[in-house]
Design a protein around this motif. Sequence first.
Motif, PDB file in Angstrom:
ATOM      1  N   LYS A   1       0.821  -1.209   0.000  1.00 40.31           N
ATOM      2  CA  LYS A   1       0.000   0.000   0.000  1.00 40.31           C
ATOM      3  C   LYS A   1       0.854   1.258   0.000  1.00 40.31           C
ATOM      4  O   LYS A   1       0.560   2.221  -0.680  1.00 40.31           O
ATOM      5  N   SER A   2       1.942   1.235   0.777  1.00 48.26           N
ATOM      6  CA  SER A   2       2.769   2.431   0.908  1.00 48.26           C
ATOM      7  C   SER A   2       3.819   2.560  -0.197  1.00 48.26           C
ATOM      8  O   SER A   2       4.330   3.652  -0.429  1.00 48.26           O
ATOM      9  N   GLY A   3       4.149   1.441  -0.832  1.00 46.95           N
ATOM     10  CA  GLY A   3       5.205   1.473  -1.832  1.00 46.95           C
ATOM     11  C   GLY A   3       6.590   1.540  -1.203  1.00 46.95           C
ATOM     12  O   GLY A   3       7.570   1.849  -1.863  1.00 46.95           O
ATOM     13  N   THR A   4       6.655   1.223   0.087  1.00 49.90           N
ATOM     14  CA  THR A   4       7.927   1.231   0.805  1.00 49.90           C
ATOM     15  C   THR A   4       7.923   0.105   1.839  1.00 49.90           C
ATOM     16  O   THR A   4       7.201  -0.863   1.672  1.00 49.90           O
ATOM     17  N   GLY A   5       8.684   0.231   2.913  1.00 50.04           N
ATOM     18  CA  GLY A   5       8.845  -0.872   3.857  1.00 50.04           C
ATOM     19  C   GLY A   5       7.817  -0.987   4.958  1.00 50.04           C
ATOM     20  O   GLY A   5       7.790  -1.984   5.666  1.00 50.04           O
ATOM     21  N   HIS A   6       6.964   0.030   5.136  1.00 45.66           N
ATOM     22  CA  HIS A   6       5.982  -0.017   6.226  1.00 45.66           C
ATOM     23  C   HIS A   6       4.921   1.055   6.028  1.00 45.66           C
ATOM     24  O   HIS A   6       5.074   1.958   5.205  1.00 45.66           O
ATOM     25  N   GLY A   7       3.869   0.958   6.821  1.00 47.38           N
ATOM     26  CA  GLY A   7       2.861   2.007   6.930  1.00 47.38           C
ATOM     27  C   GLY A   7       2.890   2.535   8.353  1.00 47.38           C
ATOM     28  O   GLY A   7       3.281   1.819   9.282  1.00 47.38           O
ATOM     29  N   SER A   8       2.509   3.788   8.543  1.00 45.79           N
ATOM     30  CA  SER A   8       2.502   4.415   9.865  1.00 45.79           C
ATOM     31  C   SER A   8       1.084   4.857  10.203  1.00 45.79           C
ATOM     32  O   SER A   8       0.452   5.550   9.397  1.00 45.79           O
ATOM     33  N   TYR A   9       0.604   4.472  11.402  1.00 44.02           N
ATOM     34  CA  TYR A   9      -0.816   4.617  11.736  1.00 44.02           C
ATOM     35  C   TYR A   9      -1.061   5.124  13.147  1.00 44.02           C
ATOM     36  O   TYR A   9      -0.286   4.836  14.060  1.00 44.02           O
ATOM     37  N   LEU A  10      -2.178   5.815  13.303  1.00 44.58           N
ATOM     38  CA  LEU A  10      -2.700   6.210  14.603  1.00 44.58           C
ATOM     39  C   LEU A  10      -4.089   5.590  14.719  1.00 44.58           C
ATOM     40  O   LEU A  10      -4.921   5.759  13.811  1.00 44.58           O
ATOM     41  N   THR A  11      -4.364   4.899  15.816  1.00 42.23           N
ATOM     42  CA  THR A  11      -5.656   4.255  16.032  1.00 42.23           C
ATOM     43  C   THR A  11      -6.365   4.948  17.186  1.00 42.23           C
ATOM     44  O   THR A  11      -5.785   5.142  18.255  1.00 42.23           O
ATOM     45  N   PHE A  12      -7.641   5.307  16.944  1.00 38.51           N
ATOM     46  CA  PHE A  12      -8.451   6.062  17.888  1.00 38.51           C
ATOM     47  C   PHE A  12      -9.726   5.304  18.240  1.00 38.51           C
ATOM     48  O   PHE A  12     -10.209   4.508  17.428  1.00 38.51           O
ATOM     49  N   PRO A  13     -10.318   5.622  19.392  1.00 39.26           N
ATOM     50  CA  PRO A  13     -11.682   5.134  19.643  1.00 39.26           C
ATOM     51  C   PRO A  13     -12.613   5.757  18.602  1.00 39.26           C
ATOM     52  O   PRO A  13     -12.497   6.947  18.288  1.00 39.26           O
ATOM     53  N   ARG A  14     -13.512   4.985  18.056  1.00 38.06           N
ATOM     54  CA  ARG A  14     -14.384   5.459  16.974  1.00 38.06           C
ATOM     55  C   ARG A  14     -15.320   6.586  17.415  1.00 38.06           C
ATOM     56  O   ARG A  14     -15.717   7.425  16.608  1.00 38.06           O
ATOM     57  N   GLY A  15     -15.660   6.628  18.701  1.00 41.93           N
ATOM     58  CA  GLY A  15     -16.623   7.616  19.192  1.00 41.93           C
ATOM     59  C   GLY A  15     -16.244   9.062  18.954  1.00 41.93           C
ATOM     60  O   GLY A  15     -17.116   9.918  18.822  1.00 41.93           O
ATOM     61  N   GLY A  16     -14.972   9.394  18.893  1.00 41.27           N
ATOM     62  CA  GLY A  16     -14.554  10.777  18.711  1.00 41.27           C
ATOM     63  C   GLY A  16     -14.301  11.177  17.275  1.00 41.27           C
ATOM     64  O   GLY A  16     -13.754  12.246  17.018  1.00 41.27           O
ATOM     65  N   VAL A  17     -14.715  10.350  16.316  1.00 44.91           N
ATOM     66  CA  VAL A  17     -14.377  10.565  14.907  1.00 44.91           C
ATOM     67  C   VAL A  17     -15.528  11.230  14.153  1.00 44.91           C
ATOM     68  O   VAL A  17     -16.677  10.796  14.227  1.00 44.91           O
ATOM     69  N   LYS A  18     -15.189  12.290  13.421  1.00 44.66           N
ATOM     70  CA  LYS A  18     -16.108  12.908  12.463  1.00 44.66           C
ATOM     71  C   LYS A  18     -15.369  12.947  11.130  1.00 44.66           C
ATOM     72  O   LYS A  18     -14.191  13.314  11.092  1.00 44.66           O
ATOM     73  N   TYR A  19     -16.054  12.561  10.065  1.00 44.33           N
ATOM     74  CA  TYR A  19     -15.402  12.673   8.766  1.00 44.33           C
ATOM     75  C   TYR A  19     -16.429  13.036   7.702  1.00 44.33           C
ATOM     76  O   TYR A  19     -17.630  12.832   7.862  1.00 44.33           O
ATOM     77  N   SER A  20     -15.928  13.604   6.620  1.00 39.29           N
ATOM     78  CA  SER A  20     -16.797  14.001   5.511  1.00 39.29           C
ATOM     79  C   SER A  20     -16.128  13.578   4.211  1.00 39.29           C
ATOM     80  O   SER A  20     -14.906  13.422   4.143  1.00 39.29           O
ATOM     81  N   GLY A  21     -16.958  13.410   3.198  1.00 33.78           N
ATOM     82  CA  GLY A  21     -16.469  12.982   1.895  1.00 33.78           C
ATOM     83  C   GLY A  21     -16.722  11.502   1.687  1.00 33.78           C
ATOM     84  O   GLY A  21     -16.908  10.751   2.641  1.00 33.78           O
ATOM     85  N   GLU A  22     -16.753  11.123   0.442  1.00 29.72           N
ATOM     86  CA  GLU A  22     -17.008   9.733   0.077  1.00 29.72           C
ATOM     87  C   GLU A  22     -15.711   9.029  -0.278  1.00 29.72           C
ATOM     88  O   GLU A  22     -15.033   9.406  -1.232  1.00 29.72           O
ATOM     89  N   ALA A  23     -15.381   8.030   0.497  1.00 26.30           N
ATOM     90  CA  ALA A  23     -14.182   7.244   0.232  1.00 26.30           C
ATOM     91  C   ALA A  23     -14.537   6.008  -0.584  1.00 26.30           C
ATOM     92  O   ALA A  23     -15.657   5.504  -0.503  1.00 26.30           O
ATOM     93  N   THR A  24     -13.578   5.544  -1.353  1.00 23.07           N
ATOM     94  CA  THR A  24     -13.697   4.246  -1.990  1.00 23.07           C
ATOM     95  C   THR A  24     -13.172   3.235  -0.978  1.00 23.07           C
ATOM     96  O   THR A  24     -12.116   3.449  -0.372  1.00 23.07           O
ATOM     97  N   LEU A  25     -13.932   2.165  -0.771  1.00 26.16           N
ATOM     98  CA  LEU A  25     -13.575   1.168   0.240  1.00 26.16           C
ATOM     99  C   LEU A  25     -13.107  -0.121  -0.420  1.00 26.16           C
ATOM    100  O   LEU A  25     -13.664  -0.545  -1.439  1.00 26.16           O
TER     101      LEU A  25
END
Length: 147
Positions: free
Chosen positions: A46-70
Motif C-alpha cells: 500500500k505504501s510502496g515502501t517498507g511499512h505504513g505508519s498509523y494512529l488508532t483512535f476510539p471510533r466515538g470521537g471521529v467525524k469525517y466528511s467525503g465519500e471514500a472508496t472502500l
Amino acid sequence: MTDIVERTAEIDQPYTGGCACGAIRFEISGEPVFQNDCQCRDCQRKSGTGHGSYLTFPRGGVKYSGEATLWDMVGDSGNVKTRAFCPHCGSPVYLTFAAMPDVFTVHAASLDDPGRYRPQAVTYGVRGHAWDFLDPALLKFDRMPPM
C-alpha cells in the motif's frame, strides 16, 4: 520545557487531516490508543515502501466528511480490514477492522500535522526488510499485539 508546553497544547486540539485533494476530511477528538509502524506485506504494498505508519483512535470521537472508496481485504491476521482511499486523488486515508469495530485508524501522513505522530511500536516485524530502518528503541512485535 517548550516541548512539554507544545505537547500539552496538542492534547487539547483535535487531530485533523484528509486526502491530498481535500475531498475527504476528518476530525478526531481524544488521543490515539495506539500508534505503530506496520511492516506487514499489505502495508508495504500500500505504501510502496517498507511499512505504513498509523494512529488508532476510539471510533466515538471521529467525524469525517467525503465519500471514500472502500476496499475489503483479509489481513495477515486472517481478519477483514477495510482500506479507505480518495476516489479522486487516490490517497489512502483510513482503515477499519471487522474484528475491532470500535476503533478508527488513520494514516500518519494524512494528518494536517504529521509531526503529531509518535510511534510506540513496530508490528509485523517478521515481515520487515533490512533496508527499512525504523527506530530501534521501539517495541517490536512479530505480529499484531492484542489491543
